[in-house]
Design an enzyme around this catalytic site. Structure first.
Site, mmCIF file in Angstrom:
data_model
loop_
_atom_site.group_PDB
_atom_site.id
_atom_site.type_symbol
_atom_site.label_atom_id
_atom_site.label_comp_id
_atom_site.label_asym_id
_atom_site.label_seq_id
_atom_site.Cartn_x
_atom_site.Cartn_y
_atom_site.Cartn_z
ATOM 1 N N HIS A 51 -11.741 77.637 26.714
ATOM 2 C CA HIS A 51 -13.242 78.007 27.008
ATOM 3 C C HIS A 51 -12.432 78.053 28.612
ATOM 4 O O HIS A 51 -12.141 77.740 28.932
ATOM 5 C CB HIS A 51 -14.286 77.130 27.511
ATOM 6 C CG HIS A 51 -14.719 75.855 25.316
ATOM 7 N ND1 HIS A 51 -15.645 75.153 25.327
ATOM 8 C CD2 HIS A 51 -13.713 77.017 24.390
ATOM 9 C CE1 HIS A 51 -16.017 75.386 24.444
ATOM 10 N NE2 HIS A 51 -14.638 76.163 23.702
ATOM 11 N N GLU A 53 -14.040 77.287 31.831
ATOM 12 C CA GLU A 53 -13.618 76.604 32.673
ATOM 13 C C GLU A 53 -12.313 76.272 32.586
ATOM 14 O O GLU A 53 -11.072 75.406 33.604
ATOM 15 C CB GLU A 53 -14.701 75.468 32.308
ATOM 16 C CG GLU A 53 -16.135 75.764 32.400
ATOM 17 C CD GLU A 53 -16.156 76.185 31.109
ATOM 18 O OE1 GLU A 53 -15.840 76.627 30.338
ATOM 19 O OE2 GLU A 53 -17.476 75.592 30.689
ATOM 20 N N CYS A 77 -19.491 72.334 28.161
ATOM 21 C CA CYS A 77 -19.609 72.021 27.359
ATOM 22 C C CYS A 77 -19.319 70.346 27.115
ATOM 23 O O CYS A 77 -18.067 70.433 27.817
ATOM 24 C CB CYS A 77 -18.836 72.844 25.338
ATOM 25 S SG CYS A 77 -17.084 72.921 26.150
ATOM 26 N N ALA A 156 -28.280 109.424 19.261
ATOM 27 C CA ALA A 156 -27.890 110.609 20.239
ATOM 28 C C ALA A 156 -28.640 111.590 19.291
ATOM 29 O O ALA A 156 -29.269 111.921 18.410
ATOM 30 C CB ALA A 156 -26.702 111.006 19.794
ATOM 31 N N TRP A 172 -21.885 116.488 16.566
ATOM 32 C CA TRP A 172 -20.601 116.588 17.706
ATOM 33 C C TRP A 172 -23.216 116.960 18.911
ATOM 34 O O TRP A 172 -23.075 118.231 19.436
ATOM 35 C CB TRP A 172 -20.197 117.984 17.402
ATOM 36 C CG TRP A 172 -19.577 117.877 16.771
ATOM 37 C CD1 TRP A 172 -19.213 118.745 15.794
ATOM 38 C CD2 TRP A 172 -18.516 116.917 16.769
ATOM 39 N NE1 TRP A 172 -18.160 117.834 14.747
ATOM 40 C CE2 TRP A 172 -17.975 116.912 15.013
ATOM 41 C CE3 TRP A 172 -18.752 115.209 17.659
ATOM 42 C CZ2 TRP A 172 -16.498 115.961 15.175
ATOM 43 C CZ3 TRP A 172 -17.635 114.530 17.001
ATOM 44 C CH2 TRP A 172 -16.044 114.711 16.353
ATOM 45 N N ASP A 202 -21.287 113.361 7.187
ATOM 46 C CA ASP A 202 -20.745 113.976 8.959
ATOM 47 C C ASP A 202 -19.360 113.413 8.198
ATOM 48 O O ASP A 202 -18.571 113.817 9.149
ATOM 49 C CB ASP A 202 -21.045 113.602 9.532
ATOM 50 C CG ASP A 202 -21.750 114.063 10.134
ATOM 51 O OD1 ASP A 202 -22.405 115.081 9.826
ATOM 52 O OD2 ASP A 202 -23.496 113.253 10.369
ATOM 53 N N GLY A 280 -28.765 107.997 10.233
ATOM 54 C CA GLY A 280 -30.316 108.474 10.535
ATOM 55 C C GLY A 280 -31.162 108.134 10.614
ATOM 56 O O GLY A 280 -31.439 107.155 10.761
ATOM 57 N N ASN A 284 -32.698 104.143 10.917
ATOM 58 C CA ASN A 284 -32.950 103.468 11.637
ATOM 59 C C ASN A 284 -34.611 103.737 11.595
ATOM 60 O O ASN A 284 -34.694 102.104 12.558
ATOM 61 C CB ASN A 284 -32.985 105.229 12.776
ATOM 62 C CG ASN A 284 -31.359 105.266 13.202
ATOM 63 O OD1 ASN A 284 -30.120 104.596 13.374
ATOM 64 N ND2 ASN A 284 -31.069 106.271 14.181
#
Ligand code: AOF
Ligand code: ZN
Length: 347
Positions: A51, A53, A77, A156, A172, A202, A280, A284
């Site tokens: 961890h 720490e 922890c 995008a 693209w 694609d 697509g 989505n």
């Protein structure tokens, strides 16, 4: 206020573990001596390893941390897991003050680490930059508190919200710089998810360690680019077997579509704790109600094409009040494109 900069440093250190710590959190740590000089830093490098720490404290061998301060973005922890409790090591090393970003949501720690430190006479300062610390570990928090996989979408579009020209070609839209950023975003997630439609349109490569592919009727060619690397989980309605390096997973349908709830639960059970959806309009749209975060690149282009799809085309509504609502938390520029990062306001 006093510890904000050091907490920011912990967050930055923690991010060096991005992509390697799942299902564990991202944790960074800074140690100061009794005069406030920084003497060590550490972070959680990889699942199963020390961890943050412990990583920071084990670098100190001359006792210079005695009477000093330890800053860490997550409560230390208190349990014996892959390593002994960090709280014990902090006590052993004679640290006087511990500064924490957020309490641990893991039920086996949840406040026990803080109590252990306090019992040993250590001063504990809590919730420093708590909001940023929670954002850093949003995946871990969702996994621990809801026992569900964190879902993000990357999309995008053009300025007019289109993801493709009418011939379906969308590969693209954005610039090279934006695409470089996508690779970094991908790396933060355990798996990417895409669909047969995207593969057929694609033939993307989408380099990644783990890939979830939704292909109801097994329409994609297993020679397609996407199948060339990574562990493949192919959700479909007929096959349930492991063959040719591919995990075929038979999946129930709802309204003729693969059941997303089943898929997300299966992913969680398979140890896939976060997913980046790169598909697509339809996926989505369908997955929007399970989505925790969206990365939306926008290219300064207008197609004006009235027959092409937008990034979330999946229904018809009559009232704008029926929209899904989001809070934009970040705007970045990847010349000439921008990246909006947003979260659902309520789900
Ligand atoms: C980490 N890294 O730096 C800190 C963690 O499986 P284990 O034994 O490594 O324990 C994981 C739990 O430890 C994790 O769920 C969280 O509650 C706590 N803190 N974990 O992986 C760290 N500080
Ligand atoms: Zn620990």
């Amino acid at each position: 206020m006093q510890y904000d900069e050091l907490m920011k440093k912990c967050i930055k250190l923690a991010k060096q573990g991005e992509g390697f710590t799942a299902p564990n959190p991202l944790v960074g740590c800074v140690v100061l001596d009794k005069d406030g000089n920084e003497i060590s830093t550490g972070y959680h490098h990889k699942y199963g390893e020390n961890h943050a720490e412990r990583d920071a404290l084990l670098k100190l061998t001359d006792g210079e941390e005695k009477g000093g301060t330890l800053i860490v973005n997550l409560e230390p922890c208190s349990h014996f897991g892959k390593t002994p409790p960090c709280a014990d090591l902090i006590i052993e090393r004679g640290i006087k003050t511990v500064v924490i970003g957020m309490a641990d949501v893991n039920p086996i720690v949840a406040g026990n680490g803080i109590r252990k430190l306090q019992k040993a006479g250590i001063k504990v300062i809590e919730n420093v930059l708590e909001g940023e610390c929670k954002k850093l570990n949003e995946v871990f928090i969702k996994n621990m508190t809801e026992k569900k996989t964190f879902v993000a979408i990357k999309t995008a579009s053009t300025l007019d919200g289109k993801i493709a020209a009418s011939n379906g070609s969308s590969k693209w839209i954005t610039s090279d710089k934006a695409r470089e950023e996508v690779k970094k975003i991908r790396n933060r997630y355990d798996a990417i998810m895409t669909t047969s439609s995207t593969i057929l349109a694609d033939n993307p490569t989408m380099l990644h360690r783990k890939k979830i592919i939704l292909d109801r009727a097994l329409k994609t060619n297993l020679e397609a680019q996407i199948y060339k690397d990574g562990e493949i989980y192919l959700f479909n309605t007929t096959l349930d077997m492991f063959e040719g390096g591919i995990n075929f997973i038979k999946t129930p349908v709802i309204n003729e579509k693969l059941n997303l709830e089943f898929i997300l639960k299966k992913a969680f059970d398979l140890g896939i704790k976060s997913i980046l959806v790169e598909a697509g309009s339809h996926l989505n749209g369908e997955i929007l109600k399970y989505t925790d975060k969206i990365y939306h690149f926008i290219a300064p282009k207008i197609t004006g094409d009235n027959s092409s799809l937008s990034c979330f085309d999946f229904r018809k509504i009559d009232n704008i009040n029926d929209s899904f609502n989001f809070k934009i938390v970040q705007i970045d520029t990847f010349e000439p494109d921008i990246l909006l990062t947003y979260y659902p306001i309520s789900k």
